[in-house]
Enzyme design. Structure first.
Site, PDB file in Angstrom:
ATOM      1  N   GLU A 149       0.832  -1.212   0.000  1.00 25.78           N
ATOM      2  CA  GLU A 149       0.000   0.000   0.000  1.00 25.78           C
ATOM      3  C   GLU A 149       0.864   1.258   0.000  1.00 25.78           C
ATOM      4  O   GLU A 149       0.707   2.158   0.826  1.00 25.78           O
ATOM      5  CB  GLU A 149      -0.956  -0.013   1.204  1.00 25.78           C
ATOM      6  CG  GLU A 149      -1.930  -1.171   1.129  1.00 25.78           C
ATOM      7  CD  GLU A 149      -3.052  -1.125   2.167  1.00 25.78           C
ATOM      8  OE1 GLU A 149      -3.064  -0.200   2.991  1.00 25.78           O
ATOM      9  OE2 GLU A 149      -3.917  -2.022   2.125  1.00 25.78           O
TER      10      GLU A 149
ATOM     11  N   GLU B 269      -3.976  -8.985  -0.005  1.00 25.28           N
ATOM     12  CA  GLU B 269      -4.416  -8.792   1.387  1.00 25.28           C
ATOM     13  C   GLU B 269      -5.929  -8.695   1.383  1.00 25.28           C
ATOM     14  O   GLU B 269      -6.506  -8.004   0.541  1.00 25.28           O
ATOM     15  CB  GLU B 269      -3.773  -7.518   1.950  1.00 25.28           C
ATOM     16  CG  GLU B 269      -3.997  -7.347   3.437  1.00 25.28           C
ATOM     17  CD  GLU B 269      -3.263  -6.128   3.995  1.00 25.28           C
ATOM     18  OE1 GLU B 269      -2.088  -5.912   3.623  1.00 25.28           O
ATOM     19  OE2 GLU B 269      -3.871  -5.396   4.784  1.00 25.28           O
TER      20      GLU B 269
HETATM   21  C1  GAL Z   1      -4.037  -2.699   5.524  1.00 26.70           C
HETATM   22  C2  GAL Z   1      -2.536  -2.674   5.750  1.00 26.70           C
HETATM   23  C3  GAL Z   1      -2.128  -3.590   6.882  1.00 26.70           C
HETATM   24  C4  GAL Z   1      -3.027  -3.358   8.065  1.00 26.70           C
HETATM   25  C5  GAL Z   1      -4.455  -3.579   7.664  1.00 26.70           C
HETATM   26  C6  GAL Z   1      -5.432  -3.472   8.799  1.00 26.70           C
HETATM   27  O1  GAL Z   1      -4.464  -1.667   4.744  1.00 26.70           O
HETATM   28  O2  GAL Z   1      -1.869  -3.067   4.581  1.00 26.70           O
HETATM   29  O3  GAL Z   1      -0.792  -3.348   7.227  1.00 26.70           O
HETATM   30  O4  GAL Z   1      -2.836  -2.072   8.516  1.00 26.70           O
HETATM   31  O5  GAL Z   1      -4.783  -2.632   6.691  1.00 26.70           O
HETATM   32  O6  GAL Z   1      -6.739  -3.621   8.344  1.00 26.70           O
END
Ligand code: GAL
Length: 814
Positions: free
Chosen positions: A429, A506
């Protein structure tokens, strides 16, 4: 010997025999450098000098994380987002003996990772610094050594906060090694083994061949040109030699030499998730008939591809990547590396059906990758959470301009022999995806990766879905599009990105607390959006385990997996996260201090969603019934079950059937609404009328006794090995009391100690390094660590008003 005549042919034969058995004394020695360090929490610039008096400092063994020993405090500069534990500056010192003959050799000190901003001195001589706490690095120290006693001093500065978005830990939290080699030797990370397959036809057949290309970087620090020969031997997993290269004569000048060798062999056993078979190549440098250096590099023979329409293939077989993201902390042990603790995490995930790990958002400990190789996990190895643009004011963006090339190169050189690694990620991100500065940096990072390894695709975990607006994508350098969240976009992806390979890097970010249940008519998004202050939630700082809460950018486990499983072009997914981790306690404020995202809690106890995945990702029969059965009479309780390998489940309350259910359409669970009455809830799964599994839950009465269950009762007496002991609070009939929160006291006798305690509650401010812990929803955990002495460890757990319990763990040298 000189007087005895041995024919030349026989001499050569003898030499080959000795080489192949490795019978010559090897000059390369790699030893642990973890013991007998002195530690001081605070800053003292004089501590770098050789003769500094550190008598009063604490003695300890590495790996060490001083943050985890500290007190939780909302005001700690790392903030609750960083775990709410202290950071700061500290020094480590160690006295050591110079290796014999060090003047004729190269002595290198290797740090697997120091968080962060380490600076190192040997005998007062400054060796250098390393800002990034996740990089492995080394210093060659022979020239600074004295005969006999020497001193090394390491300053660690984790004072600039807020730094990480999660708990980083502080200190020399990974292993340290001292390596001694000949001046003519293989460089650190100087071997790159690229094993591919040569297929006679279009598909893999057992009689096909492996092609192993070995690149070796040889260093020559002797000051003069050297002649030597180099030979590589491949051994199979049982230690049997498989094939060997022709010895190759080389002349190495003082700038070193790079060599390539190709070795083919027939019918290799492939490395796979089910059979993670590894070979090793032994590289020998030979001079005057003597092996002067020898290295061993494990590798696996496997092939894979990503396909824009069909997803991921391993060894020719379509394989969905069923992964989780993991941060590096080990719960109560903090960031301090412990191989058994990592192995336990992977065992728990393997049993869930997980086959892949994303090392969010940084390079992991080397031992973690060794475990993934050995246990059959696919790995997405990730370099950075930010580039030049920050996420927190004191994070790595400050070091990125000066250090990114070195850090990325070192990750590649260290990790590229691991068969488990299938993807290099250049960032998570990253803010630069949103403006044109992203293009040049992406190109640069991808070219760094490709200069060191062209065998694996490069990916970045992105969030901007509009192709024209995503400048990391626009760089046109990535091999695969990695998308975080936005599961509803999976369907459209092929039309928006024709012929682009796709992976859900993710997903989810569902919120759950083990053992806590509340129902809701609609799925809750906590927080609701990026603007509104979070006021929902409950005073237990808990989130329901019914899989009905997620972050607003995320989705529940079921919402996500339903989409991911539907489309072949989705190569797989990495669920955020496998385990809860310290820091990022979203959505709750203090005292919450660890995450709610895990499928497994911080102590390693599975939440209910674990069984959702197990029912979907494995073939072993699953029937998981929840919640507990202690409610107020008359309350309407949702009873859920995850199951597989059956076509119906029947539920009974106190012997009376409440009906049969089966999953309809894309359902992932079944449900009954039940008017609570105390007693026994029983579920029976059946396939074609034949019983598959039975599960019962009984209403528990008052807490009466303690039960201890060790994951292993025999451990190694190596000062590191662990037994994880689950503590269960039971009623008089042996039922777990679901809301028991008794304070449990631990006593350890014999050759072990308590390495940490936990209960998985995200808002507990009890210390992890203690001999007590409150139970949370009926459970807590004691982590018992072996000493180096063999013998027995007796653990006793007691609590006011309960019958105590004890168990014995044996320790032995193997
Ligand atoms: C994502 C991020 C992770 C964590 C997650 C929590 O956007 O890549 O590191 O922060 O959110 O929901």
């Amino acid at each position: 010997m000189n007087n005895i005549y041995i024919p030349l042919k026989l001499k050569t034969l003898l030499l080959m025999l000795l080489l192949s058995t490795g019978a010559f004394a090897q000059s390369r020695i790699r030893e642990s450098f973890n013991k007998d360090w002195k530690f001081f929490l605070g800053d003292d610039a004089a501590a770098k000098s050789k003769n500094f008096n550190d008598q009063q400092w604490r003695k300890l063994t590495l790996p060490h994380d001083w943050s985890i020993e500290g007190k939780f405090d909302e005001k700690n500069p790392a903030k609750p987002e960083g775990g709410g534990l202290p950071t700061g500056i500290a020094w480590y010192r160690k006295e050591f003996n110079a290796p014999a003959n060090y003047k004729q050799q190269l002595v290198t000190i290797e740090f697997d990772g120091v968080y962060k901003n380490s600076e190192v001195w040997v005998n007062g001589q400054y060796l250098g610094k390393r800002p990034y706490g996740y990089s492995s690095f080394s210093y060659e120290i022979s020239q600074f050594l004295n005969p006999g006693k020497n001193t090394i001093a390491v300053k660690v500065d984790n004072s600039a906060q807020p730094d990480s978005r999660w708990y980083s830990g502080s200190g020399i939290y990974r292993n340290v090694w001292l390596t001694t080699t000949a001046k003519l030797s293989v460089e650190q990370w100087g071997t790159f083994v690229n094993a591919s397959v040569v297929m006679a036809g279009n598909t893999w057949s057992k009689s096909d061949e492996a092609m192993v290309q070995v690149k070796t970087n040889i260093q020559n620090k002797s000051g003069i040109k050297q002649n030597a020969s180099i030979v590589h031997t491949i051994y199979d997993a049982s230690g049997k030699p498989v094939e060997k290269s022709q010895p190759r004569a080389v002349q190495v000048d003082t700038s070193g030499s790079k060599l390539n060798a190709s070795i083919r062999f027939k019918s290799p056993t492939l490395w796979s998730i089910e059979n993670p078979y590894q070979y090793k190549v032994v590289t020998q440098i030979i001079q005057n008939n003597k092996v002067i250096d020898q290295t061993e590099t494990s590798f696996g023979v496997r092939f894979f591809k990503f396909d824009a329409q069909k997803g991921f293939y391993l060894n020719g077989t379509p394989t969905k990547i069923l992964g989780v993201c993991l941060h590096h902390d080990l719960g109560a042990l903090g960031a301090a590396v412990n191989t058994r603790a990592m192995e336990r995490q992977l065992e728990i995930l393997k049993a869930m059906g997980c086959n892949a790990i994303r090392t969010a958002h940084n390079p992991p400990a080397p031992e973690f990758l060794d475990l993934c190789d050995k246990m059959g996990f696919l790995v997405m190895d990730e370099a950075f959470d930010m580039w030049k643009k920050k996420k927190n004011s004191k994070d790595y963006h400050l070091n990125f301009p000066e250090w990114h090339k070195r850090d990325l190169e070192d990750m590649l050189k260290r990790d590229r022999n691991h068969p488990s690694i299938i993807l290099w990620s250049i960032g998570n991100e990253i803010r630069e995806q949103f403006d044109s500065t992203g293009v040049a940096i992406t190109k640069e990072l991808v070219s760094i990766v490709k200069s060191l390894d062209k065998t694996r695709p490069v990916i970045s975990a992105l969030t901007e879905m509009v192709p024209e607006k995503n400048f990391i994508y626009q760089a046109n350098a990535l091999d695969i599009y990695g998308l975080n969240y936005n599961h509803k976009f999976y369907k459209e992806f092929p039309s928006k990105y024709p012929n682009v390979k796709f992976l859900a890097t993710e997903t989810t970010s569902a919120l759950e607390t083990r053992g806590f249940y509340d129902t809701a008519d609609t799925i809750r998004r906590w927080p609701k959006d990026g603007k509104t202050k979070f006021t929902e939630g409950n005073k237990e700082w808990s989130a329901s385990s019914y899989d009905n809460v997620s972050a607003y950018w995320g989705s529940t486990h079921e919402e996500t997996w339903k989409e991911a499983k539907k489309y072949d072009h989705v190569s797989g997914l990495f669920v955020w996260t496998g385990f809860d981790y310290l820091g990022e306690p979203l959505p709750y404020p203090w005292p919450a201090r660890s995450s709610y995202f895990g499928i497994v809690d911080l102590a390693g106890f599975p939440k209910d969603s674990y069984y959702l995945y197990q029912s979907e990702w494995t073939d072993k029969p699953v029937l998981h019934l929840f919640p507990h059965w202690n409610w107020e009479t008359g309350k309407k309780v949702e009873v859920w079950a995850y199951y597989n390998n059956a076509n119906e489940v029947e539920l009974y309350l106190n012997g009376k059937s409440l009906g049969k259910r089966n999953k309809q359409g894309d359902d992932l669970h079944i449900q009954w609404d039940v008017d609570f009455e105390p007693g026994t809830l029983k579920a029976v799964s059946r396939k074609n009328g034949k019983e598959v599994l039975v599960r019962t839950i009984k209403t528990a009465s008052a807490p009466a006794k303690i039960e201890l269950i060790a994951d292993r009762k025999k451990i190694k007496a190596d000062g590191k090995d662990l037994s994880f002991v689950t503590v269960r609070i039971l009623d008089k009939d042996g039922n777990v009391v679901p809301n028991a929160d008794n304070l449990v006291q631990f006593k350890v006798e014999g050759v072990g100690e308590i390495a940490g305690v936990d209960n998985g509650f995200q808002a507990s401010l009890e210390p992890f390094k203690a001999n007590y812990r409150k139970a949370f929803h009926g459970l807590c955990l004691a982590i018992i660590q072996a000493q180096e002495k063999t013998g027995t460890i007796k653990l006793t757990a007691s609590a006011a008003g309960l019958t105590s319990s004890s168990l014995t763990i044996n320790t032995s040298k193997q």
